[in-house]
Enzyme design. Sequence first.
Site, PDB file in Angstrom:
ATOM      1  N   GLU A 125       7.271  -9.324   6.925  1.00 40.59           N
ATOM      2  CA  GLU A 125       6.159  -9.255   5.848  1.00 40.59           C
ATOM      3  C   GLU A 125       7.167  -8.192   4.656  1.00 40.59           C
ATOM      4  OE1 GLU A 125       1.670  -7.808   4.515  1.00 40.59           O
ATOM      5  OE2 GLU A 125       2.836  -6.646   5.835  1.00 40.59           O
ATOM      6  N   GLU A 216      -1.846  -6.383  -5.285  1.00 40.11           N
ATOM      7  CA  GLU A 216      -2.465  -6.127  -3.836  1.00 40.11           C
ATOM      8  C   GLU A 216      -3.363  -4.791  -4.091  1.00 40.11           C
ATOM      9  OE1 GLU A 216      -1.957  -5.085   0.830  1.00 40.11           O
ATOM     10  OE2 GLU A 216      -0.334  -5.991  -0.239  1.00 40.11           O
TER      11      GLU A 216
END
Length: 231
Positions: A125, A216
């Site tokens: 990620e 996010e």
Amino acid sequence: MVSFKSLLVAVSALTGALARPFDFLDERDDGNATSVLEARQVTGNSEGYHNGYFYSWWSDGGGYAQYRMGEGSHYQVDWRNTGNFVGGKGWNPGTGRTINYGGSFNPQGNGYLCVYGWTRGPLVEYYVIESYGSYNPGSQAQHRGTVYTDGDTYDLYMSTRYQQPSIDGVQTFNQYWSIRRNKRTSGSVNMQNHFNAWRSAGMNLGNHYYQILATEGYQSSGSSSIYVQTS
């Protein structure tokens, strides 16, 4: 800080075939909310294509978060007292493209504005952080060097997530970070320069899955309104 969640979304009831400046993410995989939406409380996590761009949206279901997709590459997120979410628009697969973006990003607490993506083989990620709120994610990661690109120095970090949600279910995987020292909410990001810097620091990527310009948030409130393009 990744969690793919069942999103708690409050959507007002709409009637008739009204043209809307934004499409609310609905439960269909293609993400094209072109039909009339009914009032609902919960919207599932989703990914797909919208107006020629790949989108991904994930939430752990905590608090309130509303994701809306606009014309072209535009999207907007509003959140209040949320758990964890990440979403945005971009491309699938990821490449070393140069990404142009702009807009507004106003976190109250912990949040990131970033290029965000995944690879497989190895499962990684990755984040290129352009701006963040109250928490610098590099503060609890291993510093691996720096790279100067796109007008500023980025600090490189690596961290490991143990048995956490991923694109392949619950897994253990590495996170790669490039964190810009001077925050911004518009500009260009040469992804190949970051990939090269990570490789030089021993941070190897695999086969690319998606790559998005993401918002996010984690246990925070805020708003963002973002567009993204490639040169």
